[in-house]
Design an enzyme around this catalytic site. Structure first.
Site, PDB file in Angstrom:
ATOM      1  N   ASP A  37      49.848  33.212  33.446  1.00  0.00           N
ATOM      2  CA  ASP A  37      49.092  34.464  33.454  1.00  0.00           C
ATOM      3  C   ASP A  37      49.278  35.144  32.096  1.00  0.00           C
ATOM      4  O   ASP A  37      50.193  34.808  31.335  1.00  0.00           O
ATOM      5  CB  ASP A  37      49.589  35.386  34.584  1.00  0.00           C
ATOM      6  N   VAL A  61      44.332  31.110  29.410  1.00  0.00           N
ATOM      7  CA  VAL A  61      43.696  29.850  29.830  1.00  0.00           C
ATOM      8  C   VAL A  61      42.520  29.436  28.939  1.00  0.00           C
ATOM      9  O   VAL A  61      42.026  28.320  29.053  1.00  0.00           O
ATOM     10  CB  VAL A  61      43.227  29.880  31.314  1.00  0.00           C
ATOM     11  N   TYR A 152      28.870  35.688  34.821  1.00  0.00           N
ATOM     12  CA  TYR A 152      29.863  35.317  35.841  1.00  0.00           C
ATOM     13  C   TYR A 152      29.296  34.276  36.808  1.00  0.00           C
ATOM     14  O   TYR A 152      29.917  33.243  37.058  1.00  0.00           O
ATOM     15  CB  TYR A 152      30.299  36.583  36.588  1.00  0.00           C
ATOM     16  N   LYS A 156      30.551  30.464  37.322  1.00  0.00           N
ATOM     17  CA  LYS A 156      31.096  30.005  38.605  1.00  0.00           C
ATOM     18  C   LYS A 156      30.292  28.820  39.151  1.00  0.00           C
ATOM     19  O   LYS A 156      30.848  27.927  39.788  1.00  0.00           O
ATOM     20  CB  LYS A 156      31.124  31.162  39.611  1.00  0.00           C
ATOM     21  N   THR A 187      41.159  42.615  46.091  1.00  0.00           N
ATOM     22  CA  THR A 187      42.138  42.400  45.006  1.00  0.00           C
ATOM     23  C   THR A 187      41.878  43.457  43.927  1.00  0.00           C
ATOM     24  O   THR A 187      40.845  44.141  43.963  1.00  0.00           O
ATOM     25  CB  THR A 187      41.962  41.012  44.341  1.00  0.00           C
ATOM     26  N   THR A 190      38.292  43.590  42.481  1.00  0.00           N
ATOM     27  CA  THR A 190      37.146  44.169  43.190  1.00  0.00           C
ATOM     28  C   THR A 190      37.371  45.628  43.604  1.00  0.00           C
ATOM     29  O   THR A 190      36.421  46.288  44.035  1.00  0.00           O
ATOM     30  CB  THR A 190      36.832  43.355  44.474  1.00  0.00           C
TER      31      THR A 190
END
Ligand SMILES: NC(=O)c1ccc[n+]([C@@H]2O[C@H](COP(=O)([O-])OP(=O)(O)OC[C@H]3O[C@@H](n4cnc5c(N)ncnc54)[C@H](O)[C@@H]3O)[C@@H](O)[C@H]2O)c1
Length: 261
Positions: A37, A61, A152, A156, A187, A190
């Site tokens: 992370d 990442v 996004y 995805k 989370t 959101t």
């Protein structure tokens, strides 16, 4: 309960939300976990809580060197790599005609290239060491477009297809690769939206189960996908969305009376 005693896993984006729930599940199942992370403080806290079982590796990442380092450090610490959950993701939203190139790049680099790089180096190790199982986190938005979410949703959708390509290429190396497609999950990602009552209501109208999912409700199915119980599941896309994807047809039930033939 799935047993993963003796197994080693990597979770990217494991310091929060869905990734963190996956880390908890893996630890409960007896696996050792390398958590990747950007959030160094949270990683240190997790290492303290789970000494000897969890290694925090500060990782971006989108950087290949960081991913190589993540795989090397995890293998060094725990002696192998059997499982990976590629979860890290976020987005910068915007209407297509207004979206700055750098916002598009931020989103697609993080959500799609980040999964590619993770998958590449995890699988490289697994190929040389007997195989493994990998789950990539895509989204319901791979199938359902959203306003201001072109970058996004496109990324995805890319993750879903990347997963299928990976399953095709990697089966011969005894590596299974599957995708999980969450719907709305509570989370930090959101909460900025769902904390606004009107927005939350608009979401709930679309979800037959009339609630958001809990991160644990994504982590459980993901754990199944890397378990022995899923030994023949490969290249699959598992929607975990409270039934959202089956909505869209008009609700005719309100027109149906008891006298209807
Ligand atoms: N929450 C939802 O409703 C939902 C729905 C569908 C898909 N998803 C996907 O699930 C994944 C996890 O989302 P979440 O809701 O748990 O979000 P979250 O914000 O709670 O957690 C994301 C984690 O990723 C980390 N991260 C961000 N950029 C990174 C980078 N460059 N390198 C390494 N780590 C990085 C963050 O620090 C954070 O810890 C994301 O890929 C997201 O797109 C979430």
């Amino acid at each position: 309960m799935t047993t993963l005693a003796g197994k080693v896993a990597i979770v990217t984006g494991g310091a929060s939300g869905i990734g963190y729930a996956m880390v908890q599940n893996l630890l409960e199942a007896g696996a050792k976990v390398g958590v990747a992370d950007l959030n160094e403080e949270k990683l240190k806290e997790l290492e303290q809580q789970h000494k000897g079982e969890l290694l925090g590796v500060v990782t971006n990442v989108t950087k290949e060197e960081d991913i190589k380092n993540l795989v090397n450090k995890t293998v060094e610490a725990f002696g192998g790599l059997d499982i990976a959950f590629n979860v890290a993701g976020a987005s910068k939203s915007g209407a297509i005609i207004d979206q700055p190139e750098e916002d598009w790049n931020f989103t697609v680099d993080l959500c799609l290239k980040g999964v590619f790089l993770s998958l590449k180096h995890e699988a490289k190790y697994m190929k040389e060491h007997g195989g493994g199982a990998i789950v990539n986190v895509s989204s319901l938005n791979a199938h359902v477009p959203m306003h201001y979410g072109a970058a996004y949703s496109s990324a995805k959708a890319g993750v879903e297809m990347l997963t299928k390509n990976a399953a095709l290429e990697m089966s011969k190396h005894n590596i299974r690769v599957n995708a999980i497609l969450p719907g709305l999950v509570s989370t930090p990602l959101t909460s900025g939206l769902t904390d606004v009552d009107a927005i939350n209501e608009a979401y709930l109208e679309r979800i037959p189960m009339e609630r958001a999912g809990d991160p644990k409700e994504i982590a459980g199915p993901a754990l199944f996908l890397v378990s022995e119980e899923a030994s023949y599941v490969n290249g699959a896309s598992l929607l975990v969305d409270g039934g959202w994807a089956v909505t869209g047809y008009p609700d005719l039930s309100k027109f149906i009376t008891e006298n209807r033939p």
